[in-house]
Design an enzyme around this catalytic site. Structure first.
Site, PDB file in Angstrom:
ATOM      1  N   HIS A  34      40.147  48.406   0.101  1.00  0.00           N
ATOM      2  CA  HIS A  34      40.917  49.621   0.378  1.00  0.00           C
ATOM      3  C   HIS A  34      40.137  50.883   0.023  1.00  0.00           C
ATOM      4  O   HIS A  34      40.722  51.872  -0.425  1.00  0.00           O
ATOM      5  CB  HIS A  34      42.234  49.612  -0.417  1.00  0.00           C
ATOM      6  CG  HIS A  34      43.233  48.620   0.094  1.00  0.00           C
ATOM      7  ND1 HIS A  34      44.113  48.905   1.104  1.00  0.00           N
ATOM      8  CD2 HIS A  34      43.465  47.330  -0.246  1.00  0.00           C
ATOM      9  CE1 HIS A  34      44.863  47.843   1.353  1.00  0.00           C
ATOM     10  NE2 HIS A  34      44.488  46.855   0.561  1.00  0.00           N
ATOM     11  N   ASP A  93      43.655  44.493  -4.705  1.00  0.00           N
ATOM     12  CA  ASP A  93      44.304  43.628  -3.721  1.00  0.00           C
ATOM     13  C   ASP A  93      43.568  43.601  -2.391  1.00  0.00           C
ATOM     14  O   ASP A  93      42.821  44.514  -2.051  1.00  0.00           O
ATOM     15  CB  ASP A  93      45.718  44.144  -3.476  1.00  0.00           C
ATOM     16  CG  ASP A  93      45.689  45.598  -3.037  1.00  0.00           C
ATOM     17  OD1 ASP A  93      45.049  46.415  -3.735  1.00  0.00           O
ATOM     18  OD2 ASP A  93      46.288  45.919  -1.995  1.00  0.00           O
ATOM     19  N   GLU A  94      43.842  42.554  -1.667  1.00  0.00           N
ATOM     20  CA  GLU A  94      43.505  42.474  -0.244  1.00  0.00           C
ATOM     21  C   GLU A  94      42.046  42.761   0.081  1.00  0.00           C
ATOM     22  O   GLU A  94      41.737  43.308   1.128  1.00  0.00           O
ATOM     23  CB  GLU A  94      44.406  43.427   0.575  1.00  0.00           C
ATOM     24  CG  GLU A  94      45.833  42.999   0.594  1.00  0.00           C
ATOM     25  CD  GLU A  94      46.699  43.891   1.466  1.00  0.00           C
ATOM     26  OE1 GLU A  94      47.693  43.396   1.993  1.00  0.00           O
ATOM     27  OE2 GLU A  94      46.371  45.088   1.617  1.00  0.00           O
ATOM     28  N   ASN A  95      41.153  42.408  -0.817  1.00  0.00           N
ATOM     29  CA  ASN A  95      39.749  42.471  -0.448  1.00  0.00           C
ATOM     30  C   ASN A  95      39.396  41.136   0.169  1.00  0.00           C
ATOM     31  O   ASN A  95      39.393  40.106  -0.509  1.00  0.00           O
ATOM     32  CB  ASN A  95      38.887  42.737  -1.678  1.00  0.00           C
ATOM     33  CG  ASN A  95      37.414  42.549  -1.367  1.00  0.00           C
ATOM     34  OD1 ASN A  95      36.965  42.903  -0.274  1.00  0.00           O
ATOM     35  ND2 ASN A  95      36.684  41.978  -2.302  1.00  0.00           N
ATOM     36  N   MET A 131      47.465  47.400   0.988  1.00  0.00           N
ATOM     37  CA  MET A 131      48.901  47.136   0.900  1.00  0.00           C
ATOM     38  C   MET A 131      49.150  45.657   0.749  1.00  0.00           C
ATOM     39  O   MET A 131      48.428  44.830   1.284  1.00  0.00           O
ATOM     40  CB  MET A 131      49.573  47.614   2.165  1.00  0.00           C
ATOM     41  CG  MET A 131      51.041  47.470   2.040  1.00  0.00           C
ATOM     42  SD  MET A 131      51.826  48.574   3.145  1.00  0.00           S
ATOM     43  CE  MET A 131      51.616  47.675   4.613  1.00  0.00           C
TER      44      MET A 131
END
Lengths: 732, 732
Positions: free
Chosen positions: A284, A347-349, A1
């Site tokens: 994710h 995203d968001e790795n 997210m």
């Protein structure tokens, strides 16, 4: 997210260039939008004030329209005729429209199309089917002319006609003489071609009927992309026949079969809506690794994630096995999903697994990658080749933007308009999601203010064309099939308007007036955003007598942003049946109170306007609080809101005392003021991840009560401004 | 559809023999059922009175139970353990129960089963899986013992355990100290083995989720047969791969695929529910003949029927082609539906097509059939052979009973207990549906009084064993997916109790008290019987402000029996969104008013009890009527209830005047009385197929107001009796 940056709500100057290019603004629009804010307020007897010519309830507001004189009656003789092109999709769309019109009017219509175009109440003329699979370049234009003889809907494509049918339904009015449509001429087309809703079914699975009814609602407000976020740390929700361990081990059995996927795609296509899948990689991805730990960056074993947040598991970008698996899976999905785009997340790795994996570190050294960003860019390049092999264009979150990205990739921005503009300057298409994070529980007005192409944009016309639109994002941490509709609707209709309507359609009070009407209409499509609240309250109270709890719930909201999880930790397996789940964003009651308080204070020194209504509201709070307190003792599930019930009593008292001071023009003491303001600060603290939405209105009343003599001499506008300034939290 | 004879509500003597055979009656039962009628009434502050030990909300009431001292707390540590046998069906049942328990309590439970039986909050011990396919002889017994340490559920089969899990959930209570189950010992088994709900999807198709949520509700009240009425004049709702013209031409595209049928069967089986299909022949068969006119008794062509009623089309019983088609189709269905029984309808064939068909007349003459009944008997014999070939037992309506019927056939009686007893004496099994026609809009109390084995039965024990149970029948003329739940629930829970609980469980007031609790619990299973009403009212009023309309709707009911179609003709294609569709049977408000009025009059000559509440009710009627009248002018869909709004005003006035006379002990004049009674007669007339349910209470008040002096001297019971006698319509 994605964590959006702070929403941009500053005033923007009109970008005339963009406007001219995209829109035909009709001057009449301004008249229609200049509805006074007092009109939608409840009158003394509880009914809505009705006056003047019929108010239009169109949402999104069309690009251009002119009200005419006359009306087209809707009776049992209503019939639709079709001229020129028609196909099954159009006929099904007509049948759905007629069923809704019949449902609303309780009129029985003959089911067949009119044999004679001239006698049809509504004549539809369209030219062709439109794209076999909905595309970004689909022509959605239509025009609708209603006279007292006939309504005529003209569109180049069936999709345009479907958009027009929704407008037709929104035009329905009724009075003593029956149902009718006002005579009107509408020319309509979207401002942006990409108007989406992301539904995250990874964190909480949503049954088929949830998706279907939300597709109905999307069509009703002219959204055209379902962004289906199908994989997450917490669940892998799509059947893979080629790699069945992905869904069988990654989903708790809660996944969509390929047949169901096709059913959703067909259902969406029938409504002119694209279905774009997202498979979020390389981060994710915990749920992928439960069945395929061999492509993870740590040895595993992995378990389906039950928490909320950002987690470490990531695919291993250094192994060929990873790309082989992706080629197999994404290839299978490319066959299943006909949309031109495939979303790969990106995203968001945070790369923590990569940092700790010696083989990955060695690989990076060998390749000369100086950081994880470079490694992820390499990964994305490899994935891009796989997508290209399977004839899909890539779309991903801001993070995927790097030098080697081909120009047909699309950036979805959680970072904001600046990031989007940056991409556009580099020649990349982009869509805005920052500002449209509906899971954050902000009011519709805030989302409404976010614009993919703000008035102060410095993009050239050429660059601006890269801004394709936007998407509301329904992230799934805290939604269940019971609550998801109330988190999406009605606020998403305001976002839909932002993405379809001319950029100068920005009047907030009128948006809320129309939003209330549209919200009711969404119920006919099966949406549960309104009706499930009472049901949830009944379950909590274990009784039909929910009035006191409803009074409280009407003036509280779930805490905003990501605070819910902090103040009331839960897992994905926890029930979503608490008061925080029954409560909804964007309290109508708080907004109405705020409007009434403003009008009441602006009526200084008489203080008559809305005084009765305001006092009755506070009395109702007090009575409800007392009853509720007793009820909480019998309903352990309500225990967490006991402080709120207590505060509701205090807020009612504070309100009544303030009104009394103002009514008597008898200023409250400074001590009283400080005590009451401190009480409001105390009451503003969340309980059960819920907070009062009425504190600002009470703050105004308290300040005014203490300053009534000082303020008495001013004119109403100045008075109100002073009070608002004094009452704003920074000034206390 | 079957027209039931008049319901039998006369008092019956206890058949001790049957009782002894079937039941273990626990003496404690009587104590629990002797709840006073005033307890469930709303107290002055709008909350429900709570007093004494916890009231049990079990429905159906178990065969035997004893409350114990103590309580088992339900906390976040709740866990289920399984001893002895367990299978996937049991585990899924446990998961569903835990999800509901978690939803109600807002507690988070660990999802796994307890590793140690001793630490499990609930320990389930069962012996075997039960029948692979649910059968009539399935063992559904269970026992449940709750102590302050543990709950222990013991059952011979998984189905028994599932029944017990529903009881477990119904035992949940909550107070200041949290959620808990009272300590109790329950021994439970059904009185009858066949406890069904017929859902007619022929006249109106119902989507899968409607069937699923109704199966959930059936399981919650321990019903065990879904009688799926799949074909009607108005629709052929099941896919036939062998004779596809049946469903493609006979259904408007609204049918269940065979995969969906299997999905419903599996869903039902998971809940221990049989799925018995009905294919109604030789009448009620118009939809068959659209695709296959060659087996009709008139040449055709045929169109799907859109009206309501009994229609002429019937299969031709004289042609071999007819039996060939039936063999093919019923054979295919016999493979699809695993239940031992297949329902062939057989009802309401009036034989008009047969009378007019010369070939059929010649055939009858040749065979020596003296009437159509004999011809239909011949038809049934041929169909019976087909069913036997496919290993199915036959079940049909009363009409199928004739001399040659084999003894394993079952009679479903729409005619009544006498017809059922007649069949039983002849050695046939039977089930009762007369008395359980929920489409007729009678109150639950009336259905509750109907008993498949009335106390005054003259059947021997041997014969009585042929009475297998009963079925509620949800005939589909006037139900949509939006309204069907409110036509089935909560009343069907009272029927479910009649079919499960001991025959002496007949206390109506306590039934209604528990029914209200169960009705709320059904909402957690997705049932829409409560929440859809407000939604429908919002659509009608086109506003959130539905309070005035709700006040009216709360005291009116749709007209009873088959009058709706007579006074408000519609077709199957008409909308089911009117006020008559939003209104529900068995008005709670009318029942409460009636109880309050009785208590008020019994309080003569003080007339204090409930005086305030009654007066407020009448004032609310008046205020609502005034607001509503204005609203109707803006909402053409409400026009048909304008007379009702006007009458509501008059009823409120009549009520208030009566109360005033009684309060002052100042008798009204005979003129006033006659005028008011005439007004009530007038108000009793239906509008929009709706009628007031409060007329009897007002009649009582008017009579009492005029007779107050004469009645003053009597004791309360005598007083009340006199008034009731005077007020009954026959005596006016």
């Amino acid at each position: 997210m994605k964590k959006p940056l702070e929403m941009q709500t500053d005033k923007r100057t009109l970008n005339m260039f963009t406007m001219k290019k995209r829109l035909l603004i009709n001057l009449l629009l301004v008249n229609v939008l200049m509805i006074t804010t007092s009109a939608p307020l409840p009158a003394q007897n509880g009914t809505t004030k009705m006056m003047g010519p019929p108010e239009l309830n169109l949402m999104p507001v069309p690009a251009s329209f002119q009200l005419q004189t006359g009306r087209l009656p809707i009776t049992n003789n209503f019939q639709v005729g079709v001229a020129n092109f028609s196909d099954d999709r159009l006929r099904r769309g007509i049948a759905r429209m007629m069923s809704r019109l019949s449902g609303r009017t309780v009129l029985s219509f003959a089911p067949d199309l009119a044999a004679d175009s001239n006698t049809a109440t509504l004549l539809i003329q369209c030219e062709n089917a439109g794209d076999a699979v909905p595309t970004l370049t689909e022509n959605e234009n239509y025009s609708l002319e209603v006279t007292d003889k006939q309504a005529k809907l003209t569109a180049p494509t069936v999709v345009g006609a479907l958009r027009g049918l929704e407008t037709f339904l929104q035009l329905l009015q009724g009075d003593r003489d029956g149902f009718y449509l006002p005579a009107i001429k509408i020319q309509d087309q979207p401002r942006f071609p990409w108007r989406g809703l992301l539904i995250d079914v990874g964190r909480h699975y949503e049954p088929m009927e949830v998706l279907k009814r939300n597709l109905n609602a999307m069509a009703a407000v002219k959204l055209n992309v379902l962004h289906w976020h199908l994989t997450e740390d917490q669940g892998f929700r799509v059947e893979s026949k080629k790699l069945p361990k992905l869904h069988t081990l990654g989903s708790d059995g809660l996944f969509y079969t390929q047949e169901q996927v096709r059913e959703i795609i067909a259902y969406a296509q029938d409504r002119g809506i694209r279905v774009m899948p997202e498979f979020d990689i390389p981060g994710h991805s915990t749920s992928w690794l439960v069945g395929h730990p061999e492509v993870g960056s740590a040895p595993g074993p992995y378990k389906i994630e039950r928490g909320a947040g950002i987690f470490e598991p990531a695919l291993d970008p250094t192994r060929e096995q990873t790309y082989k698996l992706l080629d197999t899976f994404l290839g299978e999905m490319a066959d299943l999903f006909p949309d031109a785009y495939m979303h790969i997340g990106g995203d968001e790795n945070e790369g923590k697994q990569w940092d700790r994996n010696q083989a990955i570190q060695a690989f990076m050294k060998e390749k000369g990658f100086k950081d994880n960003h470079a490694l992820q860019a390499y990964f994305n390049q490899r994935v891009l080749k796989i997508l290209q092999k399977h004839h899909k264009k890539m779309i991903g979150w801001d993070e995927i933007l790097h030098a080697d990205l081909p120009k047909d990739a699309v950036i979805q921005s959680w970072r904001g308009p600046a990031s989007l503009a940056d991409a556009a300057r580099k020649g990349y298409d982009g869509i805005l999601s920052n500002g449209y994070y509906i899971d954050l529980i902000f009011p519709a007005s805030q989302h409404y203010a976010a614009d993919p192409l703000p008035r102060d944009t410095t993009l050239t016309a050429e660059e601006a064309r890269h801004v394709l639109g936007g998407e509301a994002t329904m992230w799934g941490e805290w939604v269940s099939p019971e609550t998801i509709d109330s988190r999406i609707w009605p606020r998403t209709a305001a976002i839909a308007e932002r993405l379809w309507s001319p950029p100068n359609v920005t009047e907030v009070a009128d948006m809320y007036r129309r939003l209330a009407v549209i919200s009711l209409q969404l119920e006919e499509l099966g949406l549960t955003h309104k009706k499930n609240q009472d049901m949830m309250l009944r379950r909590l109270v274990r009784s039909d007598d929910i009035a006191p709890l409803r009074t409280l719930v009407s003036v509280i909201e779930p805490v905003k942003e990501y605070r819910r999880y902090q103040v009331r930790p839960q897992t994905m397996l926890s029930p979503l049946t608490g008061v925080v789940d029954a409560a909804t964003p964007d309290s109508d009651a708080a907004r109405k109170l705020s409007q009434m308080v403003d009008a009441f204070l602006a009526d200084a020194p008489r203080f008559l306007v809305y005084r009765e209504e305001i006092s009755r509201t506070f009395e109702d709070w007090q009575a409800s609080a007392v009853t509720l307190d007793a009820r909480i003792d019998q309903s352990p599930a309500l225990k967490e809101i006991k402080p709120l019930a207590k505060n509701l009593l205090g807020l009612g008292a504070t309100g009544l005392e303030s009104v009394a001071h103002l009514k008597m023009i008898s200023p409250a003491t400074a001590e009283w003021r400080e005590m009451r303001l401190a009480g409001l600060d105390e009451a503003a603290k969340p309980s059960g991840a819920l907070e009062f939405a009425v504190i600002p209105s009470l703050r105004k009343l308290v300040i005014a009560a203490a300053e009534v003599h000082r303020l008495e001499v001013m004119n109403p506008a100045e008075w109100n401004k002073q009070v608002s300034t004094l009452a704003s939290p920074q000034k206390k």
